[in-house]
Design an enzyme around this catalytic site. Structure first.
Site, mmCIF file in Angstrom:
data_model
loop_
_atom_site.group_PDB
_atom_site.id
_atom_site.type_symbol
_atom_site.label_atom_id
_atom_site.label_comp_id
_atom_site.label_asym_id
_atom_site.label_seq_id
_atom_site.Cartn_x
_atom_site.Cartn_y
_atom_site.Cartn_z
ATOM 1 C CB CYS A 37 -0.745 -0.035 1.177
ATOM 2 S SG CYS A 37 -1.931 1.604 1.461
ATOM 3 C CB CYS B 265 -3.202 5.608 6.099
ATOM 4 S SG CYS B 265 -4.408 4.838 6.433
ATOM 5 C CB CYS C 56 -1.936 -1.105 7.844
ATOM 6 S SG CYS C 56 -3.336 -1.674 6.897
ATOM 7 C CB CYS D 208 -8.627 0.858 1.664
ATOM 8 S SG CYS D 208 -8.191 0.005 3.486
ATOM 9 C CD GLN E 108 -16.974 -9.595 14.557
ATOM 10 O OE1 GLN E 108 -16.215 -8.971 14.092
ATOM 11 N NE2 GLN E 108 -17.389 -10.209 15.767
ATOM 12 C CD GLU F 27 -26.440 -4.825 21.048
ATOM 13 O OE1 GLU F 27 -25.965 -3.786 21.136
ATOM 14 O OE2 GLU F 27 -25.476 -5.910 20.806
ATOM 15 C CG ASP G 288 -19.112 -10.890 20.192
ATOM 16 O OD1 ASP G 288 -18.106 -10.107 20.325
ATOM 17 O OD2 ASP G 288 -19.597 -11.083 19.047
ATOM 18 C CB CYS H 161 -12.649 -7.156 19.352
ATOM 19 S SG CYS H 161 -13.478 -6.143 20.357
#
Length: 438
Positions: A68, A74, A77, A156, A272, A322, A370, A395
Site C-alpha cells: 500500500c 495512514c 495498518c 484501501c 464483523q 443488546e 461478545d 476483540c
C-alpha cells in the site's frame, strides 16, 4: 529529543516494536523484530519510552515491501512490512502473554491463531473521514497519530474491491455536494453478495438538500445498492435510495447439526468486518458450546443474532440482550427469517439484565458474551446465573484477560482460548475463550 540506537526484540499489542535503551523499555512503531535502528525518543515516562525511527541501520531479514502506498502515513495498518506468517506468530505470542500476565491463564490453554484466508481485500466495512485541504476534498483515514486525513486516491488495500469502487465513485461526486463542510464521515458496508450501503454523516443545517443531491447523483454511484444520510444528535437516518439492509450467509454443516442460514444487518448497523473469519467464530462457538436439545442459552451483547441464531435450532431456548435497538430488530428478523421460533431478543444493558435474571433465579446452561472493546461489565455477575459453560468472544486481549481473572475468581476455570485473526495487517485480534464452572 534524545536519540539512541535500539535493537527490536518483538512486537507488542498496539503494533509497536519493543526494545530497550539502557535497560528501559522502549516502543517504536513501524519496526520489525530484528531491526537495528537509530531512534528519537518522543515521549518518556518513568518505566518506558516511546520513540520514532530516524534511520534504519540494519533492517530485519523479516521485512517485506508493503503493497500500500499509504502505509506508514495512514493510521489504518501496523504490520504491512511483515510477512503474514510472522504477523500470525506475533499475534499468538502477544495474546498468550497478555492472558498469562493479566488473567493468569496458563500458556498451554491458548491454542494457535486461526489465520485469515485473505490477508488483503477482506474488509466488508470501512469508515472514511472527510476533510478539505486547499479547497479540495480529502476522503480517507486519519494520519497516524493525528486527525489529519490521508486521501485514499487509489483506495484501501484492506477493503473489498467493491468498496474501493464505491469509494472512487464517491470521491468523484464530493466536489458537487452541498454543505461539504458538514460531512465529516462516510461509512461503507457490503454484504457477502457484493451489495453495498453508503451512509453519509451530516452536521449541517439542511439534510434534505443533501438527500436530494445524492438522489439526483444516483447514476454516478453504480456500486451503491443503498444510500442514506445520518444527521442530528440522535443519528436520524434519512433514506436516499435503495436497500435498507445487507446480508451474509452461514453455510450448512459449519458445526455439527447446523443448517444453512442468511443473516441481515441494517444500514449503519454492526457486523464483523471479515466474513470468512466471522464464520470461524460461529463455528468455534457451535463446536465448543456442547449444544443440547434441552439447553437454555443467554447471548449477551448479541448484536444481530450473529452467533445465537445459527445455534438456536440445536437448543431449547435462546435469550438475547443488546443495548442497540436496531440490532435487536435485526436479530428478531433473522430469527423469523430463518425459521427460528425458540429465540427471543430484547433491548437492554447486559449487566442490568444479568442482575434481573439472577434476581428471578433464572438459570442458563450456556452464556455467550461478545462485548465491545471495553469488555463485559456483566462478567462480575454471571456467576449468579450459574451457567455450566461461558463462551467469551473478545476483540481486546487486555479487557478479556481482566474479565477472565474476575470470572475465575467467581468459580470458573478457563478450559481453552483460541485467537482468531479477524484483522490482518493490524495488531488487533479476535478470540473465543471457553470457561467451565468448577
Amino acid at each position: 529529543m534524545a536519540e539512541a540506537v535500539i535493537e527490536i526484540e518483538r512486537l507488542c499489542y498496539g503494533g509497536a516494536g519493543f526494545g530497550r535503551i539502557d535497560g528501559k523499555a522502549c516502543f517504536v512503531p513501524l519496526t520489525a523484530p530484528g531491526d537495528r535502528a537509530r531512534i528519537r525518543v518522543v515521549k518518556e515516562k518513568r518505566s518506558f519510552a516511546e520513540a520514532e525511527v530516524v534511520e534504519l541501520l540494519e533492517p530485519s531479514p523479516l521485512r517485506t515491501p508493503p503493497p500500500c502506498p499509504y502505509f506508514g502515513v495512514c493510521g489504518g495498518c501496523d504490520w504491512q512490512h511483515l510477512p503474514y506468517e510472522e504477523q500470525v506468530k506475533q499475534k499468538g505470542e502477544i495474546f498468550a502473554d497478555t492472558l498469562g500476565r493479566i488473567g493468569k491463564v496458563p500458556r498451554e490453554l491458548v491454542l494457535p491463531v486461526s489465520p485469515s484466508p485473505e490477508c488483503y481485500g477482506y474488509r466488508s466495512r470501512i469508515q472514511l473521514k472527510l476533510a478539505r485541504k486547499a479547497g479540495a476534498p480529502m476522503l480517507g483515514f486519519f494520519k497516524r497519530g493525528s486527525h489529519e486525513v490521508v486521501d485514499l486516491a487509489s483506495g484501501c488495500a484492506l477493503a473489498a474491491p467493491v468498496l474501493n469502487r464505491l469509494l472512487a465513485e464517491i470521491r468523484g461526486l464530493l466536489p458537487r455536494l452541498p454543505q461539504l463542510e458538514g460531512i465529516p464521515q462516510v461509512d461503507l458496508a457490503m454484504g457477502d453478495d457484493g451489495d453495498t450501503i453508503a451512509v453519509f454523516h451530516f452536521r449541517g443545517k439542511d439534510a434534505a438538500l443533501l438527500v436530494d443531491r445524492l438522489l439526483a447523483a444516483r447514476p454516478e454511484l453504480p456500486s451503491a445498492t443503498g444510500v442514506y444520510v445520518r444527521s442530528g444528535e440522535k443519528g436520524e437516518m434519512h433514506y436516499v435510495f435503495g436497500a435498507d439492509s445487507l446480508s451474509y450467509g452461514v453455510p450448512a454443516g459449519l458445526f455439527p447439526g447446523s443448517r444453512e442460514m442468511r443473516l441481515r444487518f441494517s444500514r449503519g448497523g454492526f457486523s464483523q468486518v471479515n466474513y470468512r473469519q466471522n464464520l470461524e467464530l460461529i463455528r468455534t462457538v457451535g463446536e465448543w458450546g456442547a449444544l443440547q436439545v434441552g439447553a437454555r442459552v443467554l447471548d449477551l451483547y448479541c448484536g444481530n443474532g450473529n452467533i445465537s441464531v445459527p445455534i438456536a435450532p440445536l437448543v431449547r431456548e435462546v435469550v438475547g440482550v443488546e443495548g442497540y435497538a436496531p440490532s435487536i430488530a435485526d436479530a428478531a428478523a433473522n430469527a423469523e427469517g430463518n425459521g427460528v421460533s425458540n429465540a427471543s431478543y430484547q433491548v437492554g444493558d447486559a449487566a442490568l439484565s444479568v442482575r434481573r435474571l439472577a434476581k428471578r433465579k433464572e438459570k442458563f446452561d450456556l452464556v455467550i458474551l461478545d462485548p465491545p472493546r471495553a469488555g463485559a461489565e456483566a462478567a462480575g455477575d454471571l456467576a449468579y446465573l450459574a451457567p455450566e459453560r461461558i463462551l467469551y468472544v473478545s476483540c481486546d486481549p487486555s479487557t478479556l484477560a481482566r474479565d477472565l481473572a474476575q470470572l475465575c475468581g467467581a468459580g470458573y476455570r478457563v478450559e481453552r482460548s483460541k485467537p482468531v485473526d479477524m484483522f490482518p495487517q493490524t495488531y488487533h485480534v479476535e478470540s473465543v475463550t471457553e470457561l467451565i464452572r468448577r
